[in-house]
Enzyme design. Structure first.
Site, mmCIF file in Angstrom:
data_model
loop_
_atom_site.group_PDB
_atom_site.id
_atom_site.type_symbol
_atom_site.label_atom_id
_atom_site.label_comp_id
_atom_site.label_asym_id
_atom_site.label_seq_id
_atom_site.Cartn_x
_atom_site.Cartn_y
_atom_site.Cartn_z
ATOM 1 N N HIS A 146 -11.525 9.900 22.337
ATOM 2 C CA HIS A 146 -10.157 9.433 22.589
ATOM 3 C C HIS A 146 -9.843 8.238 21.697
ATOM 4 C CE1 HIS A 146 -9.865 11.904 26.231
ATOM 5 N NE2 HIS A 146 -11.131 11.578 26.437
ATOM 6 N N HIS B 75 -10.694 15.685 18.528
ATOM 7 C CA HIS B 75 -11.182 15.228 19.822
ATOM 8 C C HIS B 75 -12.653 15.658 19.903
ATOM 9 C CE1 HIS B 75 -11.030 14.192 23.994
ATOM 10 N NE2 HIS B 75 -10.997 15.413 24.469
ATOM 11 N N ASP C 245 -11.151 18.596 32.664
ATOM 12 C CA ASP C 245 -9.963 17.904 33.169
ATOM 13 C C ASP C 245 -8.670 18.543 32.656
ATOM 14 O OD1 ASP C 245 -10.873 16.942 30.706
ATOM 15 O OD2 ASP C 245 -9.912 15.001 30.951
ATOM 16 N N GLU D 134 -1.496 10.469 25.141
ATOM 17 C CA GLU D 134 -2.634 10.140 26.015
ATOM 18 C C GLU D 134 -3.015 8.660 25.939
ATOM 19 O OE1 GLU D 134 -6.475 10.118 25.829
ATOM 20 O OE2 GLU D 134 -6.875 10.971 23.852
ATOM 21 N N HIS E 232 -11.646 21.231 27.983
ATOM 22 C CA HIS E 232 -12.399 20.329 28.870
ATOM 23 C C HIS E 232 -11.995 20.540 30.331
ATOM 24 C CE1 HIS E 232 -13.499 17.214 25.561
ATOM 25 N NE2 HIS E 232 -14.489 18.055 25.780
ATOM 26 N N HIS F 251 -23.308 7.821 20.372
ATOM 27 C CA HIS F 251 -22.115 8.430 20.952
ATOM 28 C C HIS F 251 -20.869 7.749 20.404
ATOM 29 C CE1 HIS F 251 -19.614 10.528 23.813
ATOM 30 N NE2 HIS F 251 -19.071 9.392 24.204
#
Lengths: 555, 555
Positions: free
Chosen positions: A368, A141, A77, A195, A75, A364
Site C-alpha cells: 500500500h 500492489h 478483504d 485507498e 485479496h 518485507h
C-alpha cells in the site's frame, strides 16, 4: 457543460472506519454496480466468530438494480464475502484472471461455482451497463493484476483506485499505468475513491525488488535448510523466493494449503515462472541435502493452524526446523497478530534456527502506497471530490490532510462511514442520507444468527463462567422435591470452592422457601430472587460475577 | 585467589521467557535474597484473569532462608506481586523512597501496610545480610531512583542491573552512575544479570530531554485545551509536561486515580517540582480559558476504564475533548494494546481533536536501553558469566549475540527459563537443576484457584456458549417426569434456533429412553450419551460445539 438529471450516488457497505471487508457501490439511475466484496477477521471482541462480512440488506432490497460486482484484486478483504453474497444474489462477477482464479477456489469450497457467472477482464476491457461505461487502469500492489476502476456517466467520472502503490521497478514489469491515470485525470474526475491504508506513513513505499535482494543475500549465506513464510497471494514475493532458490541451486517445497493452491493457479496462468524440476514434494525434503533445499510456507501472520506455527512446535513428519536452519518471515504482522508472531519467533530461536524477522531486515515491503504515493494519485487524478476509502478513521483523516496539502478543498472531501451515501446532483455532492450497513457475523454454518446478545453472553461466560442452579418442585403444592443443585463451569476450581457452593446452595433454598412463603410462585420472580441473592453472595466471597442460571422444574 | 566452599545460586521466578512479573533470587548458603516481585497483565488467552504473579512455592518451602526483598524500582512489573507475596511471607522490603512510596500505596489497598517492614535505601546504602554484602548503583530509566544491585560474596560479585538506559542528558540530573559501574567492573564481576527488553533494537535510546522539546513545541502551538496522556509513574515525563505548561502559562489538572496518587507522592518526596498555583481541580477546567489549561491523564495504553478512553467516548461532566483541542499520547503501545489505542485515536479524531500520536512524533522515548547501551553495560561490567533477564526468548537470544560481539564466550552465557538455577561453585557455573516456578493467576479475590481446567472451560464457553439439558426422573421407576428441557446461553439466537432446539430435545428424550431400555441407569453413562448425541447433532447443523451440560434430577 454537463447536463443531466439523474443523481449519481456513491456508498460504502464495508471498508471505511475499518480495515477489511471492502464493498463499495455506485448507483446511477436504475443501475447499481458494486466494487469488491471482502471479509475481515474478527478481533478478540467477537468471541467465537469465524468471519465478518458486509451486511448486504440494501442490495437485497434493490436486487433488480444490482448489475455487476467488479473485483479489483484477489485479496481476502476484497473477495472473502463473495460466496456469502452470491448465495443471496447471483450477479455477474468481473475480475482479472488471477482474481477470478482465487474466487473460483472459494466458490468451489462453497459448492457455488456451477451457478456463478465469472467474467474475465483485463486492463484494456470496457464494460457497458445501461448508462454506465466502466473501464480500468492497472495499479501495483502485493498481488498481480490489480485494477483501478473508472465509471463514466453523463454526470461525470468516478474513479475507484483499488489497492495501490507506485512501484517503479516492479517484479514482472507490472508497472502502474501512469499514462492512463494521467489521461483519466486530464479528462476530469468528478469523484475519487482512493485507498488510505498507509496514509499515516510518510514517504514512499520501497520497491518489491528490494526484498528480492535481501532474499538472495540470505539464501547465499544459509548453510542448511531455508524456510520462507509469506502471504500465499503475494505472487511477486513467491517469484522472488523462486528466483533466490534458483540462483543458489536449491529445490523448493511448498507447505500449507493456500500456498499450494496459489502456486498452482498462478503458475498455470503464467503469473509465476518456476524452473522445471525445482519443485519437490514436502515428503522429499528430509532426503535432500539441507544446503540444497528451501521450503515456502504459509503462516506468516502467526495463524495458529498454519504451517509456520506448526513448524515452530511439533513440526511435520517429513520436515522439521533443525538447529542451524534459516527461517525468514517475509511479512509484517497485521495489528493484533504481533503476539502470535512473536511467540513463533521465540520458539524457532529456542529450536536453534537463525530467524530473520522484523522490519529492520528488509524482508518485507508494504503493498500500500505511503503518503507521497497517495499525493501522487491525487495529483494525477485531480478529483473534484475525494472520498478516502480503505482505512480506520485516523487513516481517512490523514488522507484528508494529504488531499488538502495538494489543493483539494476541505469541503470537497467526504469522510464516510459504512452506510453513508454521497449523492451527486448537478455536479454538487452532498452527504445526507444513510442506507443499512454493518457487520454480518459468520459462526460455523450460521450467517447473521449471532448478534450482540449472544456475544455479550459469551463475553460474560468467558470472564467468570457459569453457575447453574436446578430445583425440582411439586406441581401440586410447590414443595421442593429435589435440589437446589449447583453446577459450575469456568467459575471456580471444585475442591477449593466446596464450602462456597454449599453455602450458595443454602442461600438458594432460603430464597425459594422465603418467596414461596410470601406466596410468590411465578418462575420469573423466583429466578430473579435466586440470581440476585446468589450473585451478591458469590461476588462478596470471590469478586467474580459468573452467569447465574436458575432452572426450576415443576413435576 | 578466591577460596570458598558454598555454592552461589541464581534463579528466576519470573521475568525470563516473558515480559513482566520480574522476580529473581540469589542464594548463598543459608541466605536467599530476592530482587523484585512484579506482576504482569494477562494476555487474551487468560480469560477473566486480573493479574499474573510469580509462583513463590519455592520460597515458602525455604522461608527461613529468605532474608530480604530488594526492589530496583517502582514499576508494576517489579512491585505488582508484593502484596500477594508479603501476605504469605513477611520479609523486609528494601527500596528507594519513591519505590517505597508506590509500594505503600499498594499495601494500603491490600490492608497490609501496618504489618510490613519497608526499609528505605539510596544509591550509597550498604546492607549486610549474613555473608552477603549488598550495595547499589544508580541507573536511569523511565521512573526516578532506579537501582542496580551488587551482591558481594566470598565467591565473587553478582550484579543485577534492574531496568536501565544510559541517558546522558537526563531530567533532574539523575545520571547513570558510570564511574561506580566502572569501578564495580574493575573489581570483577562473576555474574551479570542484565535486562534485555530492547535487545532487538539497534542503536542508542534517545534522551528523555527530546520529549520535553516536542512537548514544548506542541504546547506553544495549541490554541485550546491540551490533554497529555502518559504512564503516571513516568515522573520525568510528568515534570516535562509541568515545565511545558509553565512555559506556556497554563494551569494543569490531573485526571485518573494513579496520576493523582503519583503526583502526590512524587511532589511530597521532592521528585516533582510543581509551581505554586499551577494545579487546579478537574472541576475547574471547564471554567478556565481553554488556551490557559492542560490536563495530565492516565490511559495511554488504551485501558478501557482509564481516563483517556473515557475522554474519547462519553467524557467527564467537567471536562470533555472539544473540537480544536490537542490530545498528546506521550507513550508507545505495549504489544497487545495497539488496537485499543488505535480505537481511542480514531474516536478523538472523530471528535475533532488534533491528536498527536505514534512513533514519528517524538512524544515518547523508551526507558530501556537499546543494543549499544546493553553493550556499554557489558563492557563496563566485564562479567565472567552473563544471564540475560527481562525479556521474551528472542530478546534474551539477541542479548546473547550482543554479549558475544563484545567478547563474552557463548559458553559463559546462560539463557534461563523461570525456575532454572545457575549454580556457581569454585568459580564455575552450571545450569542443571530446576525449582518450582510458574504463573499464579489472580481472579477477583482468588489467588491460584483458577487453573488450566477453568481456563479451558472459559475458552470453550467463550467460543460457542453452553447448552444445558435438564431432565427429572422418578427415583422409583426411572420414568421421565419432566424435561428434557434445553436452555442455551451464548450459543445461538433463540427465535432462529427454535427448530434446532426442538429437535435436540427430541434426541435427548430418545437417548434417555434407549439407554433406560438397555438398563443403563448410571448418571454418567446417561450424561455421556446425551453429550455425544446432542453434540454430534448440533455440530452437523451449525458447525458449532457449545459446551453440553446434562443435568439429571432424580425425585
Amino acid at each position: 457543460m454537463n447536463t443531466w438529471n439523474e443523481t449519481l450516488s456513491i456508498f460504502a457497505l464495508g471498508g471505511v472506519y475499518e480495515i477489511g471487508k471492502n464493498m463499495y457501490g455506485i448507483q446511477y439511475g436504475d443501475e447499481i454496480v458494486l466494487i469488491d466484496c471482502g471479509s475481515k477477521f474478527p478481533d478478540e471482541s467477537y468471541l467465537g466468530i469465524d468471519l465478518i462480512i458486509p451486511d448486504v440488506s440494501y442490495l437485497l432490497e434493490n436486487q433488480e438494480k444490482v448489475r455487476a460486482l467488479i473485483v479489483t484484486h484477489g485479496h481476502e478483504d476484497h473477495i472473502g464475502g463473495i460466496p456469502y453474497f452470491l448465495r443471496q444474489l447471483n450477479v455477474p462477477v468481473y475480475g482479472t484472471r488471477l482474481t477470478l482464479g482465487l474466487i473460483e477456489l472459494k466458490l468451489k469450497e462453497h459448492n457455488l461455482l456451477h451457478q456463478s457467472t465469472l467474467i474475465s477482464i483485463d486492463r484494456d476491457s470496457t464494460i457497458s451497463l445501461g448508462s454506465l461505461t466502466i473501464s480500468f487502469f492497472q495499479t501495483n500492489h502485493s498481488i498481480p493484476d490489480c485494477l483501478g476502476v473508472v465509471f463514466e456517466t453523463k454526470a461525470g467520472s468516478i474513479v475507484h483506485t483499488g489497492d495501490f502503490k507506485f512501484d517503479l521497478t516492479p517484479v514482472h514489469k507490472q508497472s502502474p499505468d501512469l499514462h492512463r491515470m494521467a489521461e483519466i485525470g486530464q479528462k476530469g474526475v468528478l469523484a475519487l475513491l482512493s485507498e488510505s491504508t498507509n496514509a499515516e506513513r510518510p514517504g514512499f513505499t520501497p520497491s518489491e525488488k528490494h526484498v528480492g535482494d535481501r532474499l538472495l543475500e540470505a539464501f547465499s549465506k544459509a548453510q542448511q535448510k531455508i524456510f520462507v513464510s509469506t502471504f500465499a497471494s503475494n505472487v511477486y514475493r513467491l517469484q522472488q523466493v523462486i528466483d533466490a532458490a534458483e540462483a543458489t541451486n536449491r529445490k523448493l517445497a511448498l507447505l500449507g494449503r493456500s500456498m499450494i493452491n496459489v502456486v498452482k493457479i498462478a503458475s498455470e496462468q503464467g503469473y509465476l515462472h518456476i524452473p522445471e524440476d525445482m519443485l519437490v514434494e514436502i515428503e522429499e525434503v528430509s532426503e535432500l541435502d539441507p544446503a540444497r533445499v528451501a521450503v515456502l510456507c504459509t503462516g506468516s501472520q502467526g495463524e495458529p493452524m498454519a504451517a509456520l506455527s506448526r513448524l515452530s512446535t511439533s513440526g511435520y513428519r517429513h520436515v522439521k526446523v533443525e538447529r542451524g536452519d534459516t527461517v525468514i518471515l517475509s511479512s509484517s504482522p497485521i495489528p493484533g497478530n504481533e503476539r502470535n508472531v512473536a511467540r513463533i519467533v521465540d520458539n524457532l530461536f529456542i529450536m536453534g534456527a537463525n530467524v530473520i524477522y522484523g522490519s529492520g531486515t528488509g524482508m518485507h515491503v508494504s503493498g500500500h502506497g505511503f503518503q507521497e504515493e497517495l499525493k501522487l494519485m491525487l495529483t494525477l487524478m485531480k478529483p473534484k471530490y475525494l472520498i478516502p476509502i480503505h482505512g480506520e478513521y485516523r487513516m481517512l483523516h490523514q488522507h484528508r490532510l494529504l488531499a488538502e496539502s495538494v489543493g483539494v478543498d476541505f469541503e470537497s472531501i467526504f469522510i464516510v462511514n459504512n452506510g453513508d451515501v454521497v449523492d451527486i446532483h448537478d455536479g454538487v455532492a452532498v452527504q445526507e442520507r444513510k442506507i443499512p450497513a454493518g457487520n454480518t457475523l459468520v459462526d460455523g454454518l450460521g450467517i447473521g444468527d449471532v448478534g450482540n446478545g449472544i456475544l455479550r453472553d459469551r463475553k460474560h461466560l468467558s470472564e467468570d463462567g457459569i453457575l447453574v442452579i436446578v430445583v425440582t418442585r411439586s406441581k401440586t403444592d410447590g414443595k421442593i422435591l429435589s435440589g437446589p443443585d449447583l453446577i459450575s463451569r469456568g467459575f471456580i476450581h471444585a475442591p477449593e470452592s466446596e464450602g462456597l457452593l454449599e453455602e450458595a446452595t443454602r442461600i438458594a433454598s432460603e430464597v425459594i422457601t422465603n418467596l414461596q412463603e410470601a406466596n410468590v410462585s411465578q418462575w420469573n420472580r423466583l429466578k430473579q430472587g435466586m440470581r440476585e441473592s446468589i450473585g451478591k453472595f458469590v461476588y462478596a466471597k470471590t469478586k467474580r460475577r459468573p452467569m447465574i442460571l436458575p432452572i426450576i422444574m415443576d413435576v
